[in-house]
Design a protein around this motif. Structure first.
Motif, PDB file in Angstrom:
ATOM      1  N   ASP A   1       5.660  32.073 -39.130  1.00 12.06           N
ATOM      2  CA  ASP A   1       4.722  31.898 -40.240  1.00 12.06           C
ATOM      3  C   ASP A   1       3.944  33.179 -40.539  1.00 12.06           C
ATOM      4  OD1 ASP A   1       5.387  29.171 -40.489  1.00 12.06           O
ATOM      5  OD2 ASP A   1       4.011  28.659 -38.857  1.00 12.06           O
ATOM      6  N   CYS A   2       4.268  34.253 -39.831  1.00 13.86           N
ATOM      7  CA  CYS A   2       3.552  35.523 -39.980  1.00 13.86           C
ATOM      8  C   CYS A   2       4.503  36.597 -40.496  1.00 13.86           C
ATOM      9  CB  CYS A   2       2.976  35.959 -38.631  1.00 13.86           C
ATOM     10  SG  CYS A   2       1.877  34.753 -37.865  1.00 13.86           S
ATOM     11  N   ARG A   3       3.960  37.521 -41.270  1.00 17.55           N
ATOM     12  CA  ARG A   3       4.772  38.599 -41.833  1.00 17.55           C
ATOM     13  C   ARG A   3       4.982  39.706 -40.810  1.00 17.55           C
ATOM     14  NH1 ARG A   3       3.057  39.894 -47.884  1.00 17.55           N
ATOM     15  NH2 ARG A   3       5.235  40.445 -47.909  1.00 17.55           N
ATOM     16  N   ARG A   4       6.136  40.311 -40.851  1.00 22.06           N
ATOM     17  CA  ARG A   4       6.485  41.410 -39.944  1.00 22.06           C
ATOM     18  C   ARG A   4       5.689  42.660 -40.313  1.00 22.06           C
ATOM     19  NH1 ARG A   4      12.241  43.123 -37.657  1.00 22.06           N
ATOM     20  NH2 ARG A   4      11.644  45.141 -36.836  1.00 22.06           N
TER      21      ARG A   4
ATOM     22  N   ARG B   1       4.365  40.777 -35.447  1.00 17.59           N
ATOM     23  CA  ARG B   1       3.911  39.943 -36.561  1.00 17.59           C
ATOM     24  C   ARG B   1       2.440  39.592 -36.361  1.00 17.59           C
ATOM     25  NH1 ARG B   1       8.529  36.438 -39.077  1.00 17.59           N
ATOM     26  NH2 ARG B   1      10.279  37.834 -38.722  1.00 17.59           N
ATOM     27  N   PRO B   2       1.534  40.255 -37.096  1.00 17.34           N
ATOM     28  CA  PRO B   2       0.108  39.936 -36.960  1.00 17.34           C
ATOM     29  C   PRO B   2      -0.142  38.445 -37.199  1.00 17.34           C
ATOM     30  CG  PRO B   2       0.394  41.948 -38.208  1.00 17.34           C
ATOM     31  CD  PRO B   2       1.770  41.341 -38.041  1.00 17.34           C
ATOM     32  N   ALA B   3      -0.968  37.862 -36.324  1.00 17.63           N
ATOM     33  CA  ALA B   3      -1.218  36.422 -36.373  1.00 17.63           C
ATOM     34  C   ALA B   3      -2.590  36.085 -36.946  1.00 17.63           C
ATOM     35  CB  ALA B   3      -1.082  35.822 -34.974  1.00 17.63           C
ATOM     36  N   SER B   4      -3.325  37.095 -37.343  1.00 19.93           N
ATOM     37  CA  SER B   4      -4.631  36.865 -37.968  1.00 19.93           C
ATOM     38  C   SER B   4      -4.762  37.830 -39.139  1.00 19.93           C
ATOM     39  CB  SER B   4      -5.765  37.087 -36.959  1.00 19.93           C
ATOM     40  OG  SER B   4      -5.899  38.456 -36.650  1.00 19.93           O
TER      41      SER B   4
ATOM     42  N   PRO C   1      -1.193  30.555 -36.296  1.00 23.69           N
ATOM     43  CA  PRO C   1       0.148  30.319 -36.850  1.00 23.69           C
ATOM     44  C   PRO C   1       1.225  30.800 -35.878  1.00 23.69           C
ATOM     45  CG  PRO C   1      -0.874  32.207 -37.906  1.00 23.69           C
ATOM     46  CD  PRO C   1      -1.911  31.591 -37.022  1.00 23.69           C
TER      47      PRO C   1
ATOM     48  N   PRO D   1       5.003  32.548 -34.903  1.00 26.06           N
ATOM     49  CA  PRO D   1       5.550  33.843 -35.302  1.00 26.06           C
ATOM     50  C   PRO D   1       6.333  33.804 -36.611  1.00 26.06           C
ATOM     51  CG  PRO D   1       6.698  32.988 -33.375  1.00 26.06           C
ATOM     52  CD  PRO D   1       5.525  32.106 -33.613  1.00 26.06           C
TER      53      PRO D   1
ATOM     54  N   ALA E   1      -1.385  39.488 -32.398  1.00 24.06           N
ATOM     55  CA  ALA E   1      -0.053  39.525 -33.008  1.00 24.06           C
ATOM     56  C   ALA E   1       0.968  38.844 -32.109  1.00 24.06           C
ATOM     57  CB  ALA E   1       0.377  40.968 -33.251  1.00 24.06           C
ATOM     58  N   TRP E   2       1.966  38.275 -32.756  1.00 24.25           N
ATOM     59  CA  TRP E   2       3.157  37.812 -32.054  1.00 24.25           C
ATOM     60  C   TRP E   2       4.046  39.032 -31.879  1.00 24.25           C
ATOM     61  CZ3 TRP E   2       3.651  33.239 -29.818  1.00 24.25           C
ATOM     62  CH2 TRP E   2       2.862  32.176 -30.287  1.00 24.25           C
TER      63      TRP E   2
END
Length: 150
Positions: free
Chosen positions: A6-9, A26-29, A2, A4, A44-45
């Motif tokens: 689309d990822c939660r801070r 922002r973790p990406a997995s 996903p 950045p 992470a992003w």
């Protein structure tokens, strides 16, 4: 993976990582630090606050920003200092610095005998690979409850 947005801070406690206050992470997995996951890998992003571009010094810094990948397997933190770090830069900066987000992945390739070897990769938001790193880490015993670090 996903993007950045689309990822939660993820906000890290300042006492755990003071430098993280200069970053947006922002973790990406689904793999997160200290959650007892199945694999020793974190992705992470990450971007610097204040609009800093992704240049060579920033890419080198980002290879060491994520916590040790073993943190994805553990539920409690312990010291895992870096004993040696090697960073390889690529031709991704031949056309200059990159704007915005970087995707950073760290994974443990081998662990045992009080040591771990982590590999990191940094990708720019446009998919270029500006930096790869390998670090040898000392895996220290978990501090006893109530002990004070000096």
């Amino acid at each position: 993976m996903p993007g950045p947005h689309d990822c939660r801070r993820l906000d890290l406690p300042a006492e755990l990582s003071p430098f993280a206050g200069q970053l947006e992470i922002r973790p990406a997995s689904g793999d997160l630090p200290l959650t007892g996951g199945d694999k020793a890998e974190l992705t992470a992003w990450i971007r610097f606050l204040g609009g800093r571009v992704l240049d060579a010094p920033a890419a080198v810094t980002l290879t060491g920003v994520p916590p040790p990948a073993l943190y994805a397997r553990w539920r409690t933190p312990r010291p895992v200092p870096t004993a040696e770090l090697t960073v390889h830069l690529t031709d991704a900066f031949d056309d200059g610095a990159h704007e915005g987000w970087a995707l950073v992945r760290i994974r443990t390739e081998q662990a045992g005998g009080g040591w771990a070897v982590d590999d990191s990769a940094v990708w720019s938001a446009d998919g270029r690979l500006p930096a790869l790193a390998r670090q040898a880490r000392v895996v220290r015993a978990q501090p006893a409850a109530g002990s004070v670090n000096s």
